[in-house]
Design an enzyme around this catalytic site. Structure first.
Site, PDB file in Angstrom:
ATOM      1  N   LYS A   1      -6.422  -4.267  -0.702  1.00 54.72           N
ATOM      2  CA  LYS A   1      -5.734  -3.473   0.315  1.00 54.72           C
ATOM      3  C   LYS A   1      -5.546  -4.298   1.580  1.00 54.72           C
ATOM      4  O   LYS A   1      -6.449  -5.035   2.004  1.00 54.72           O
ATOM      5  CB  LYS A   1      -6.565  -2.220   0.611  1.00 54.72           C
TER       6      LYS A   1
ATOM      7  N   SER B   1      -5.412   6.578   2.069  1.00 55.72           N
ATOM      8  CA  SER B   1      -4.564   5.513   2.549  1.00 55.72           C
ATOM      9  C   SER B   1      -4.529   4.275   1.651  1.00 55.72           C
ATOM     10  O   SER B   1      -3.741   3.354   1.899  1.00 55.72           O
ATOM     11  CB  SER B   1      -5.017   5.089   3.956  1.00 55.72           C
TER      12      SER B   1
ATOM     13  N   SER C   1      -9.861   7.869   1.544  1.00 55.33           N
ATOM     14  CA  SER C   1      -8.750   6.949   1.320  1.00 55.33           C
ATOM     15  C   SER C   1      -8.795   6.194  -0.001  1.00 55.33           C
ATOM     16  O   SER C   1      -7.787   5.613  -0.412  1.00 55.33           O
ATOM     17  CB  SER C   1      -8.658   5.935   2.468  1.00 55.33           C
TER      18      SER C   1
END
Length: 471
Positions: free
Chosen positions: A82, A157, A181
């Site tokens: 990420k 997220s 997330s």
């Protein structure tokens, strides 16, 4: 071995095939890059790709096999990270135009450990700006799309991380979770995601020196890969003040251990929230996996008080710490929702911070009573299936969605710091994934992985795949 065979293969198997000489790392990495090239125009899971570097690393990995070198447990396996974490030489903009040109100057500790284990980072996955949304749109570029339905959110997220797994790009991704997330997008995309105990995995850099709710963790398509990922990235680090001492448990062994006779608490509702009836039915049916594994199940009534306000206090102050000194720029280039969240964080008082701390204690006490009688608590991961989005920009179609707080089952465990994972439980009548959350006692990451593996072994939906868009 064909590229299609590799698309949904486990990391543990790819690594085993490479060690045995049945597959080369170049073949594995090439298959990953080819699939990304073929599908990425529709899905937008990545914000940065490093094909030349990845192929060069694969060549070196294959040379190491030929030399008979000692090989790490992820030797030659393609993975992704990420964009909230630093990878040397790759994008590090955290989904924000404020840092559009930032590049990782070092490998974050967890990334360094992945590389040391032999993993090859092929790219950085997309996220909403600073991870402040449970949806995937952001001002940096196209909205990341759910492979199951472009008309529904892939969650956030760790949006691109979940999509990269669901689309068969890579078998393992490093995500982060400050309020769900990891678990929100994993549930929305039908993959596995583990939020470790707070401090289990070093999180560097940390704004303000001590982050009270954010966790780094593995996302994968199997419990075995989650366990392997956590075994590699877990452990103390001098740059993170709250990392835990080494865990005596062997996570990889936990993923093959049984759960016969274990006590499972089924909590269809954690508090005064309303869960979609179809989601409850799918998750309740999935409990048969635990029964088949020999567990004792008991349904428990709602037991958690609402700590939404207090969690928001902690989360928004973290956002404010990152951008509060640049509010004019935020107003010019960022999401209005980020601006509002940062302003809320700047307005937090000392008494509100103390109230948030008290809420953490209250939630902990409520959960502790439950874990005195049960080994794990199981809930629907989300209160609803993946929510509809507006097709052009990926924003929620329902303007009142934030008031619904459809992720109320996940952020309490950012408050308590307990380990929690989501596993794929099935799909709705409309073909949308539903996740089942497994929550462990304090620091009991091995238990969560053990139950995730037992569930996977007894529930076929755990290996579901989205429809092939090219079929």
């Amino acid at each position: 071995m064909s590229p299609d065979d590799l698309a949904y293969a486990r990391a543990v198997d790819i690594a085993r095939w490479i060690r045995a000489g049945e597959l080369t790392s170049r073949e594995a990495v090439t298959a990953s890059l080819d699939r990304i090239e073929r599908m990425e125009e529709r899905l937008h899971a990545f914000v940065d790709l490093a094909p030349e570097w990845a192929l060069a690393a694969a060549a070196e990995a294959d040379a190491a096999v030929d030399r008979g070198d000692s090989l790490g447990p992820l030797h030659g396996v393609p993975v992704a990270v990420k964009v909230q974490m630093q990878v040397r030489g790759m994008a590090f903009h955290r989904g924000s135009r404020l840092f559009a040109d930032d590049v990782g100057q070092r490998d974050a500790p967890a990334v360094e450990r992945l590389k040391r284990a032999g993993a090859i980072v092929v790219g950085m996955t997309a996220m909403p700006e600073f991870g402040h949304l449970a949806f995937a749109h952001n001002p940096m570029g196209p909205t990341t799309r759910n492979p199951w339905s472009h008309a529904h959110t892939c969650g956030g997220s760790s949006s691109g991380s979940a999509v990269a797994l669901a689309a068969g790009y890579v078998p393992l991704v490093l995500g982060s979770d400050g309020g769900g997330s990891i678990r929100i997008p994993a549930s929305c995309c039908g993959v596995f995601g583990h939020k470790p105990s707070l401090g289990r995995v070093p999180y560097v850099p940390i704004v303000g020196g001590r982050d009270a709710v954010s966790h780094l963790g593995p996302m994968a398509r199997s419990a075995a890969d989650m366990a392997l990922g956590l075994a590699i990235i877990a452990g103390p680090h001098e740059d993170d003040l709250i990392t835990l001492p080494p865990d005596e448990a062997d996570y990889r062994e936990a993923a093959v251990a049984g759960v016969d006779g274990a006590r499972v608490a089924w909590a269809p509702r954690l508090g005064a929230d309303v869960v979609d009836a179809e989601v409850v039915d799918i998750c309740a049916a999935a409990l048969d996996a635990f029964r088949a594994a020999g567990c004792e199940l008991a349904t428990v009534p709602p037991m958690l008080s609402d700590a939404t306000r207090e969690w928001a206090t902690l989360f928004t102050t973290l956002l404010a710490a990152q951008v509060g000194h640049r509010m004019d720029e935020v107003q010019a280039v960022s999401e209005t929702s980020l601006l509002a969240a940062a302003e809320a964080g700047l307005a937090v008082s000392g008494m509100e911070m103390m109230a948030a701390g008290s809420a953490r204690r209250r939630l902990w006490d409520e959960m502790a009573d439950l874990f005195a009688q049960h080994d794990v608590v199981v809930t629907p991961t989300l209160l609803m299936p993946p929510l509809p989005i507006d097709e052009p920009d990926g924003r929620p179609a329902d303007p009142n969605v934030w008031a619904q707080r459809w992720f109320r089952h996940v952020y309490p465990f950012n408050m308590t710091g307990q380990p929690a994972a989501t596993v794929p439980a099935g799909v709705t009548r409309d073909g949308l994934p539903v996740g089942l959350q497994i929550v462990g006692a304090r620091h009991a990451d091995a238990d969560v992985l053990r139950f995730a593996a037992a569930f996977e072994a007894h529930w076929p939906a755990a290996h579901m795949q989205p429809p092939d868009p090219e079929a």
